[in-house]
Design a protein around this motif. Structure first.
Motif, mmCIF file in Angstrom:
data_model
loop_
_atom_site.group_PDB
_atom_site.id
_atom_site.type_symbol
_atom_site.label_atom_id
_atom_site.label_comp_id
_atom_site.label_asym_id
_atom_site.label_seq_id
_atom_site.Cartn_x
_atom_site.Cartn_y
_atom_site.Cartn_z
ATOM 1 N N UNK A 24 30.442 41.025 44.819
ATOM 2 C CA UNK A 24 31.647 40.395 45.352
ATOM 3 C C UNK A 24 32.252 39.401 44.363
ATOM 4 N N UNK A 25 31.421 38.652 43.663
ATOM 5 C CA UNK A 25 31.964 37.673 42.737
ATOM 6 C C UNK A 25 32.800 38.334 41.654
ATOM 7 N N UNK A 26 32.311 39.461 41.116
ATOM 8 C CA UNK A 26 33.086 40.187 40.102
ATOM 9 C C UNK A 26 34.346 40.795 40.712
ATOM 10 N N UNK A 27 34.208 41.368 41.900
ATOM 11 C CA UNK A 27 35.350 42.074 42.480
ATOM 12 C C UNK A 27 36.476 41.122 42.885
ATOM 13 N N UNK A 28 36.115 39.963 43.372
ATOM 14 C CA UNK A 28 37.144 39.004 43.783
ATOM 15 C C UNK A 28 37.838 38.361 42.582
ATOM 16 N N UNK B 226 44.754 36.420 39.075
ATOM 17 C CA UNK B 226 44.211 35.432 40.012
ATOM 18 C C UNK B 226 43.209 36.048 40.973
ATOM 19 N N UNK B 227 43.061 37.375 40.958
ATOM 20 C CA UNK B 227 42.151 38.056 41.861
ATOM 21 C C UNK B 227 42.751 38.259 43.241
ATOM 22 N N UNK B 228 42.013 38.942 44.089
ATOM 23 C CA UNK B 228 42.530 39.289 45.414
ATOM 24 C C UNK B 228 42.823 38.030 46.232
ATOM 25 N N UNK B 229 41.862 37.111 46.309
ATOM 26 C CA UNK B 229 42.071 35.906 47.107
ATOM 27 C C UNK B 229 43.120 35.003 46.474
ATOM 28 N N UNK B 230 43.122 34.898 45.154
ATOM 29 C CA UNK B 230 44.135 34.086 44.478
ATOM 30 C C UNK B 230 45.531 34.620 44.706
ATOM 31 N N UNK B 231 45.662 35.944 44.707
ATOM 32 C CA UNK B 231 46.966 36.547 44.977
ATOM 33 C C UNK B 231 47.384 36.282 46.419
ATOM 34 N N UNK B 232 46.415 36.246 47.321
ATOM 35 C CA UNK B 232 46.719 35.869 48.708
ATOM 36 C C UNK B 232 47.323 34.470 48.764
ATOM 37 N N UNK B 233 46.758 33.539 48.007
ATOM 38 C CA UNK B 233 47.268 32.167 48.016
ATOM 39 C C UNK B 233 48.688 32.124 47.455
#
Length: 330
Positions: free
Chosen positions: A246-250, A214-221
């Motif tokens: 940023x788009x790739x990293x997130x 889910x990526x960094x932000x998705x994991x935050x959610x």
């Protein structure tokens, strides 16, 4: 790229939206025999005498297994070991379920699993094998153990949000898998993972979660949903490799990447534990009671996800299993 556009693209391109399919599973799990600990952490928590058993499993996308079978086998061990670490535990053993028909692909999967088993010193103790399948499939499950648990359900409003990522790697094409593991010294990898059991034992953090597809932000959610909190995140504080967009990293899935929540007084000590092992880490935000994941970059602000309007996995703490909060994990 404007922040709101970036957040929209990451929300659509990462594996986050697939997590909504868990809601269907959760509706049925409510009818299963109850467990005193809520479902939704990186591993299930099972009380066992003076400690907790930890149980987790991972299934892998067919296209990933077919495109990179050796790495898929390696990841079968690595991602499960990471889930156990995120709970503050140590791995005990794994089992696998393997379907294959092509001898070369099947051998590559097994070679990758065997090498990772040696590197992480986790035995493969059994499983299920069917080598007459039309295409390869792989799933791996793991048993771990801990004395104190780091749990998403123990995160609390007012705490700081920390991200730690091993940036000593590169993307392994064709997917956004950030590989900082296969060329690293085995002893270093094991020592890095051992940090989490030390953090749990010393109670320096309340919650931890392995950064997933889910990526960094998705994991935050996902962490927010478990804890019933919201987050304010500073984008540019997130550890990121130089030269990576940023788009790739997130949207990336790092081989060593975790979120932790902790009281502000413990943050410097926590970060030094990772910095001493050359792992990048930073306070990237704070937890609140809003149920919203908000991201800022300079003077720009954007909403990434609003749990008060849209559920993600549906895996929240029910009152009958979470009434004691973090004390259940002590």
């Amino acid at each position: 790229m404007p922040l709101t556009e970036l957040l929209s693209q990451v929300r659509d391109a990462s594996g986050l939206l697939q997590k909504q399919e868990i809601q269907r599973v959760q509706r049925h799990l409510k009818q299963a025999y109850p467990n005193p600990f809520p479902n939704g952490d990186d591993a299930a928590v099972i009380p066992h005498g003076d400690h907790f058993d930890l149980l987790a499993g991972e299934g892998f996308m067919d296209q990933f297994v077919a495109a990179d079978p050796w790495f898929a086998g390696w990841c079968g061990i690595m991602v499960n070991v990471s889930d156990i670490a995120a709970m503050g535990g140590t791995p005990v053993a794994v089992v696998n379920a393997l379907w294959g028909g092509d001898d070369e692909v099947t051998d590559a999967i097994l070679q990758g699993m065997s090498e990772a088993s040696r590197v992480f010193q986790v035995p493969i103790v059994g499983g299920h094998t069917n080598l007459r399948s039309q295409q390869p499939h792989l799933s791996v499950s793991i048993l771990g153990r801990c004395r104190r648990v780091l749990s998403s359900f123990a995160a609390q409003a007012g705490q700081s949000l920390i991200a730690v990522v091993d940036l000593r790697g590169e993307f392994r094409a064709p997917f956004l898998n950030w590989n900082a593991a296969t060329e690293a010294p085995p002893q270093r990898l094991r020592g890095d993972l051992a940090l989490f059991s030390a953090i749990a034992e010393s109670q320096l953090a309340s919650a931890a979660k392995d950064i997933s597809q889910a990526g960094i932000l998705g994991t935050c959610v996902m962490l927010m949903e478990s804890a019933g909190v919201g987050m304010d995140i500073e984008l540019e504080a997130i550890p990121k490799p130089a030269g990576v967009a940023w788009q790739d990293w997130l949207c990336a899935f790092p081989s060593f990447g975790y979120l932790l929540t902790a009281e502000q007084k413990n943050c410097e000590t926590l970060l030094q534990m990772f910095h001493h092992r050359d792992i990048h880490g930073a306070v990237i935000g704070s937890l609140n009671t809003s149920g919203r994941c908000c991201v800022s970059a300079g003077n720009d602000q954007g909403l990434f996800w609003d749990l008060t309007a849209t559920a993600l996995t549906g895996l929240t703490a029910n009152s009958d299993v979470s009434d004691k909060g973090a004390s259940r994990y002590a």
